[in-house]
Design a protein around this motif. Structure first.
Motif, short mmCIF file in Angstrom:
data_model
loop_
_atom_site.label_atom_id
_atom_site.label_comp_id
_atom_site.label_asym_id
_atom_site.label_seq_id
_atom_site.Cartn_x
_atom_site.Cartn_y
_atom_site.Cartn_z
N UNK A 66 2.49 5.58 9.05
CA UNK A 66 3.84 5.49 8.51
C UNK A 66 3.84 4.72 7.20
N UNK A 67 4.84 4.99 6.40
CA UNK A 67 5.01 4.33 5.10
C UNK A 67 6.33 3.57 5.16
N UNK A 68 6.28 2.26 5.09
CA UNK A 68 7.48 1.44 5.22
C UNK A 68 8.19 1.24 3.88
N UNK A 69 7.55 1.63 2.80
CA UNK A 69 8.20 1.57 1.49
C UNK A 69 9.01 2.84 1.25
N UNK A 70 8.42 3.97 1.56
CA UNK A 70 9.08 5.27 1.39
C UNK A 70 8.77 6.11 2.62
N UNK A 76 0.84 -1.20 0.00
CA UNK A 76 0.00 0.00 0.00
C UNK A 76 0.88 1.25 0.00
N UNK A 77 2.01 1.16 0.70
CA UNK A 77 2.94 2.29 0.69
C UNK A 77 3.56 2.49 -0.67
N UNK A 78 3.86 1.39 -1.35
CA UNK A 78 4.40 1.48 -2.70
C UNK A 78 3.41 2.18 -3.63
N UNK A 79 2.17 1.72 -3.59
CA UNK A 79 1.16 2.31 -4.46
C UNK A 79 0.95 3.79 -4.16
N UNK A 80 0.89 4.09 -2.86
CA UNK A 80 0.66 5.48 -2.48
C UNK A 80 1.81 6.39 -2.92
N UNK A 81 3.01 5.82 -3.10
CA UNK A 81 4.18 6.60 -3.47
C UNK A 81 4.33 6.77 -4.97
#
Length: 269
Positions: A201-205, A125-130
């Motif tokens: 928090x975003x664990x991808x970015x 989800x963090x990847x997509x949001x970024x």
């Protein structure tokens, strides 16, 4: 098994793992991509990582011919296009197995320890949001709803092993250890649920839009400690031992000679 991750996106391991680990994971994902081109239902590595982690916590060692059908849903002979492809996957699997075993054998007191267990999971989800909006639309084309929550696919892979080999994961007679086993598995099972908390928090970015709730992040940490507990339990108990079966014939049992008489009135007289 369906591919639960956004299309055309692969995890970038370089930011989280050392060079050796990143190379191993890249090799495994390359093979899975090739297999997926022939068998679209092939899972992403995150599911396999859960399977591998659970196998390391199982009380007996399982060979490749046992777990491969669970991962791919088909016999090994139907999975790989060439012996070389299977060897490439097997070598990558053994390398990742060694890395995870080293983490589980390490005496760590904090998950911040560089030796601690760090599964290859992705904050999808963090990847997509970024992603830019156009790329995000392309990545999610044809998919319903949100991608999996943090570690949801990993937990599903872990529990697939527990469910498939239920006898090997049956609770022992020792009530204290049985309770520890149940509590640890419950921590992992909690991750199979969706993350419905407020993202913080975003664990991808780290600079990207929030995608993971604090409760989910904390639950993931609890699950990692649970894996340590399960690994310790497996090493403490060792392989399950089949109950001894006596071949002694009772005096009132049918005589094994086949006469139809009771043993005490035939050969046992």
């Amino acid at each position: 098994m369906t591919d639960p991750t956004p299309a055309n996106d692969a995890a970038d391991h370089d930011a989280d793992f050392d060079d050796a680990t990143s190379a191993t994971l890249d090799t495994l994902e390359d093979v899975l991509d090739a297999v997926r081109a022939r068998h679209p239902g092939t899972p992403q590595w995150e599911f396999c990582e859960g399977v591998l982690t659970a196998l390391l916590c199982t009380r007996r060692t399982m060979g490749e011919d046992e777990w491969l059908p669970l991962v791919f849903g088909r016999a090994a002979s139907e999975v790989f296009a060439t012996p070389a492809e299977r060897t490439q996957f097997s070598m990558g699997w053994l390398a990742r197995e060694s890395q995870l075993r080293a983490a589980l054998d390490a005496d760590v007191e904090s998950l911040d320890d560089e030796r601690a267990l760090s599964p290859a999971v992705m904050d999808w989800r963090g990847l997509l949001a970024s992603l830019p909006e156009a790329d995000r639309a392309e990545a999610t084309e044809g998919q319903d709803g949100l991608p999996p929550a943090l570690a949801q696919v990993w937990a599903s892979g872990f529990l697939a092993v527990v469910d498939h080999w239920a006898d090997d994961w049956a609770p022992p007679r020792d009530k204290e250890i049985a309770e520890m086993l149940d509590d640890a598995l419950s921590c992992i099972e909690d991750l199979t649920a969706d993350d419905t908390g407020a993202p913080v928090l975003n664990l991808y970015d780290p600079n990207g839009p929030p995608s993971v709730s604090q409760a989910r992040f904390d639950a993931f940490g609890e699950a990692l400690w649970a894996v340590y507990d399960l690994h310790d339990i497996a090493r403490t108990l060792g392989p399950r031992v089949a109950p001894a079966v006596s071949d002694k014939v009772g005096r009132n049992d049918p005589c094994p000679c086949g006469s139809g008489k009771k043993y005490k009135k035939c050969c046992g007289a």
